[in-house]
Design a protein around this motif. Structure first.
Motif, short mmCIF file in Angstrom:
data_model
loop_
_atom_site.label_atom_id
_atom_site.label_comp_id
_atom_site.label_asym_id
_atom_site.label_seq_id
_atom_site.Cartn_x
_atom_site.Cartn_y
_atom_site.Cartn_z
N ASN A 34 0.83 -1.20 0.00
CA ASN A 34 0.00 0.00 0.00
C ASN A 34 0.87 1.25 0.00
OD1 ASN A 34 -2.33 -1.54 0.10
ND2 ASN A 34 -2.45 -1.50 2.33
N VAL A 35 0.61 2.13 -0.97
CA VAL A 35 1.37 3.37 -1.10
C VAL A 35 0.45 4.55 -0.76
CG1 VAL A 35 2.71 4.85 -2.65
CG2 VAL A 35 2.79 2.35 -2.90
N ARG A 36 0.88 5.42 0.14
CA ARG A 36 0.07 6.57 0.54
C ARG A 36 -0.04 7.57 -0.60
NH1 ARG A 36 2.44 7.78 6.66
NH2 ARG A 36 1.98 5.70 7.51
N GLN A 37 -1.26 8.05 -0.81
CA GLN A 37 -1.53 9.01 -1.87
C GLN A 37 -1.45 10.44 -1.30
OE1 GLN A 37 -2.34 7.53 -5.27
NE2 GLN A 37 -1.15 6.21 -3.93
N ASN A 38 -0.23 10.87 -1.00
CA ASN A 38 -0.02 12.15 -0.32
C ASN A 38 -0.48 13.36 -1.14
OD1 ASN A 38 1.17 10.49 1.53
ND2 ASN A 38 3.25 11.17 1.16
N LYS A 39 -0.45 13.25 -2.45
CA LYS A 39 -0.75 14.39 -3.31
C LYS A 39 -2.25 14.56 -3.57
CE LYS A 39 3.73 14.18 -5.65
NZ LYS A 39 4.43 14.07 -6.96
N GLU A 40 -3.05 13.59 -3.15
CA GLU A 40 -4.50 13.67 -3.36
C GLU A 40 -5.13 14.60 -2.32
OE1 GLU A 40 -6.34 12.37 -5.70
OE2 GLU A 40 -4.89 11.05 -6.69
N LYS A 41 -6.14 15.37 -2.75
CA LYS A 41 -6.85 16.27 -1.84
C LYS A 41 -7.54 15.49 -0.73
CE LYS A 41 -9.08 19.98 -0.41
NZ LYS A 41 -8.41 21.06 0.33
N LEU A 42 -8.09 14.32 -1.07
CA LEU A 42 -8.80 13.51 -0.08
C LEU A 42 -7.87 13.02 1.02
CD1 LEU A 42 -11.45 12.24 0.80
CD2 LEU A 42 -10.96 10.29 -0.68
#
Length: 407
Positions: free
Chosen positions: A69-77
């Motif tokens: 699992n890779v964190r989606q740091n750039k997503e607004k959510l």
């Protein structure tokens, strides 16, 4: 046609005379009220523990890949879930509020604010008032939106309406999957008993630890005028706001209360505390009751609290967030909302060192991954998995690296 899911309950009423008589004997006839439950220490502590335990675990937007699992740091959510659900609340404040409402009111809800493109802008805690469902039922209804939500928002008591898909809905005890009941309703008698016992102690201390007493006139005169005169005289001469008064001749004083020991007050109160705590899944050691706890069982109870109590709360939030906050294409691409429950498993420095050492030497963690878990900077050349070279298969004994026999 529509049907309301919330039912109206009647409460008992008393006349002024009955209220006066009950009050004279120290009985609170005001009834069980919503906010009164929070004034009970055990009930309040259990809700505080649960809400803070959930809120302190970060919720991340991650994407499932072949390497994990890779964190989606750039997503607004990602920022909405883990940092700022709305401009006025931190993530801890937001999730704590939802959990408090879930356990105290039966419904922890948040309104999902979206822009014109359907992207999520903010999440706002709301208080659910009614769930209105199509009279044909969830299965037979042909309507696209089968459930209508009535709610009030923060700072505005005016009832507003939205569709069920526009809210995050965290349920407490539910027998039908839609409507749920608060824990205080299911444990009403037990919580009420605990509240009454605390009120009894408060009144006892307020009266200087002095029990109630009956002052009885020993005269056999029954004329109403005479009795009224005697009563007024006694009130005028001897009754005051103090704790000690002189008993006049002709009167007899006797106590009318049981002692705390005679009433088994301590045993009854401990039983009430245990019942309230068990209904929330709280362990007694978390309420500072270490009577049946030792050092060996404490760690197991902490793990049991995570698995038996918190896990279902985490799962319910994750499933609701995955369905309500992610689009179909996002779910299909592997995106999901997940709590980082590893923060709940932090132990002592020595225990943590032993665990990380075993993970690194077994080739599960790289040295840099272990360093990041201890809040230390990564080092060059420490991103490769390492194993103990002294471990080998039994069939390979007597062979060198090239596969040749060794004398």
């Amino acid at each position: 046609m529509i049907t309301k899911f919330f039912e109206k309950r009647e409460t008992a009423s008393y006349s002024d005379v009955e209220l006066a008589m009950l009050k004279a004997f120290g009985i609170d006839a005001d009834g069980y009220q919503t906010e009164e439950a929070l004034k009970e220490a055990t009930y309040f502590t259990c809700i505080k523990l649960l809400s803070e335990s959930v809120a302190k675990v970060p919720l991340y937007l991650v994407k499932e890949t072949e390497v994990g699992n890779v964190r989606q740091n750039k997503e607004k959510l990602f920022q909405i879930l883990s940092l700022r659900p709305n401009p006025y609340m931190t993530a801890i404040d937001f999730w704590r509020a939802l959990e408090i409402n879930r356990h105290h009111l039966g419904h922890g809800c948040a309104f999902i604010e979206k822009d014109r493109q359907g992207n999520i802008i903010n999440l706002w805690p709301i208080e659910l008032k009614n769930l209105t469902i199509d009279n044909a039922g969830l299965i037979s209804s042909r309507m696209k939106n089968k459930v209508l939500v009535t709610y009030t928002e923060i700072g505005n008591n005016t009832e507003q309406y939205c569709l069920y898909e526009d809210i995050i809905h965290l349920k407490s005890f539910s027998s039908n999957g839609i409507n749920s009941r608060a824990n205080r309703e299911m444990m009403q008698k037990t919580i009420d008993t605990a509240s009454k016992s605390q009120k009894y102690l408060n009144d006892l201390y307020k009266n200087g630890l002095t029990n109630k007493a009956i002052v009885q006139l020993t005269s056999d005169n029954k004329e109403e005028k005479f009795l009224r005169t005697v009563q007024e005289k006694f009130d005028r001469l001897y009754s005051n706001t103090g704790r000690i008064f002189t008993v006049p001749a002709g009167y007899n004083v006797s106590t009318m209360n049981l002692t705390l020991a005679d009433a088994q007050f301590e045993q009854i109160r401990r039983m009430s505390i245990s019942q309230i705590a068990s209904s929330f899944g709280i362990k007694m050691f978390q309420l500072n009751d270490l009577k049946d706890t030792n050092n060996n069982s404490l760690e197991q109870q902490q793990l049991s609290f995570l698995v038996d109590t918190l896990l279902i709360l985490f799962e319910s939030i994750e499933q609701e967030a995955d369905w309500k906050l992610l689009r179909e294409d996002q779910r299909s691409s592997g995106q999901k909302c997940r709590f980082n429950t590893s923060v709940m498993l932090r132990t002592t420095a020595q225990t943590q060192a032993d665990i990380l050492t075993k993970y690194v030497t077994a080739g599960i963690y790289t040295p840099n991954e272990a360093r990041l878990m201890t809040q230390m900077m990564a080092k060059d050349g420490a991103d490769e998995l390492v194993v103990n070279s002294g471990v080998m298969k039994l069939k390979d004994l007597g062979k060198d690296i090239a596969g040749k026999g060794v004398k």
